[in-house]
Write an enzyme that holds these catalytic residues in place. Structure first.
Site, PDB file in Angstrom:
ATOM      1  N   HIS A  10      -0.425   8.559   9.216  1.00  0.00           N
ATOM      2  CA  HIS A  10      -1.311   8.913   8.102  1.00  0.00           C
ATOM      3  C   HIS A  10      -2.700   9.310   8.616  1.00  0.00           C
ATOM      4  O   HIS A  10      -2.840   9.746   9.741  1.00  0.00           O
ATOM      5  CB  HIS A  10      -1.346   7.775   7.082  1.00  0.00           C
ATOM      6  CG  HIS A  10       0.028   7.365   6.649  1.00  0.00           C
ATOM      7  ND1 HIS A  10       0.758   8.057   5.715  1.00  0.00           N
ATOM      8  CD2 HIS A  10       0.833   6.354   7.086  1.00  0.00           C
ATOM      9  CE1 HIS A  10       1.950   7.491   5.570  1.00  0.00           C
ATOM     10  NE2 HIS A  10       2.025   6.459   6.394  1.00  0.00           N
ATOM     11  N   GLU A 144       7.089  -0.261  12.303  1.00  0.00           N
ATOM     12  CA  GLU A 144       6.501  -0.687  11.028  1.00  0.00           C
ATOM     13  C   GLU A 144       5.955  -2.097  11.239  1.00  0.00           C
ATOM     14  O   GLU A 144       6.693  -3.078  11.259  1.00  0.00           O
ATOM     15  CB  GLU A 144       7.542  -0.667   9.914  1.00  0.00           C
ATOM     16  CG  GLU A 144       8.012   0.726   9.522  1.00  0.00           C
ATOM     17  CD  GLU A 144       7.040   1.443   8.580  1.00  0.00           C
ATOM     18  OE1 GLU A 144       5.928   0.912   8.357  1.00  0.00           O
ATOM     19  OE2 GLU A 144       7.398   2.524   8.078  1.00  0.00           O
TER      20      GLU A 144
END
Length: 322
Positions: A10, A144
């Site tokens: 991101h 993650e």
């Protein structure tokens, strides 16, 4: 020399997952920058990143950049969300043996590093048809690193030592996959909080607050800007002359100062770095790497001397030899 491509997930206009006062884009950048620094400090590798600041990068840009550079491996760093807890990692479903080896080397070392700080659930090694895994021409793994919407996980993600342990776990996994030797001993690193006894000074013009959950430790200090000298000082004992990375941590708010002056006392004179405290709160932000002289002294100041509006905040400082 092996080429390692690091992708902080991101960034820019894409915050990623958001929860408990944290943003995925800031956390992934913090982990990734530390990962890069640990790799370069300990092994003979070449490192390239899809971003080193809070900018927008498309998925296509990231994989195209890694492929064009000829990376030997790619690691994409993310923070999870969706109501779970713990750490999981991914490779592409039809990955080759080299990718499986990278995955097997990386996963246990990352969660092992995390568990040196706190209890973390191992959600396992998984496969997924993610762009970063599908379109990369080299072995690629996506991690993650806990769930931002879990209170317990977010409490760990706020901790500087947890972020560093997570980055080091990634680095050790990459080194193991590449067959590199054991890392050098950890370098000097210290954190001074605004509540550290004998290490922080500020006038009575600086208030104290524990309002923001993005704070480091119990509270933080704040003051109105003014065109006068009234700095809050962090005192640090530097063990030996050398190059040190200086980072600051603060809560963020749209009403805070957009150009808060931070002064670092270097071996060659004072250096001022202005910090936008309206965003990127709750994570370590680098002021830069500086040559510092040995000795115990006031090292970093947060100054009120700015024409920008909004509170100036002093929370914590981290200094690491590089």
């Amino acid at each position: 020399m092996p080429k390692v491509y690091i992708d902080p997930g991101h960034g820019g206009t894409d915050p990623g997952a958001v929860g408990n006062g944290l943003q995925e884009k800031a956390l992934t950048l913090d982990i990734s920058l530390q990962l890069r620094n640990i790799l370069l400090a300990n092994w003979a590798v070449d490192v390239r990143m899809s971003r080193t600041t809070d900018i927008t990068r498309s998925l296509a840009y990231r994989t195209d950049d890694a492929n064009a550079w000829g990376a030997n491996l790619l690691v994409s760093v993310h923070i999870n969300s969706g109501g779970g807890t713990g750490f999981e990692s991914y490779r592409y479903p039809t990955s080759d043996a080299a990718t499986v080896n990278l995955h097997n080397a990386l996963h246990p070392r990352v969660i092992g590093g995390m568990r040196t700080i706190g209890g973390v659930t191992d959600r396992g090694l998984k496969t997924a048809n993610f762009h970063m895994l599908r379109e990369s021409a080299m072995p690629a793994v996506l991690t993650e690193n806990l769930f931002i919407d879990s209170v317990a996980d977010s409490n760990l993600l706020r901790r500087a030592d947890f972020i560093t342990a997570t980055a080091r776990g990634h680095a050790e996994g990459i080194a193991a996959y590449l067959g590199l030797s054991a890392p050098n001993p950890p370098t000097f690193s210290t954190i001074v909080d605004n509540t550290t006894a004998g290490r922080f000074t500020a006038s009575t013009n600086w208030g104290t607050s524990s309002y923001s959950a993005q704070r480091y430790g119990a509270d933080y200090r704040f003051a109105n800007p003014t065109l006068a000298s009234d700095s809050a000082w962090f005192k640090v004992n530097i063990p030996a002359a050398g190059n040190y990375r200086v980072e600051v941590r603060h809560p963020a708010d749209p009403g805070y100062n957009s150009s808060a002056p931070h002064v670092v006392v270097t071996a060659s004179g004072n250096r001022t770095v202005n910090v936008d405290q309206r965003s990127s709160g709750g994570v370590w932000r680098s002021l830069g790497t500086f040559g510092l002289a040995a000795g115990d002294r006031n090292l970093v100041a947060v100054s009120r001397w700015t024409s920008s509006t909004g509170y100036v905040v002093a929370d914590a400082v981290r200094v690491t030899r590089v």
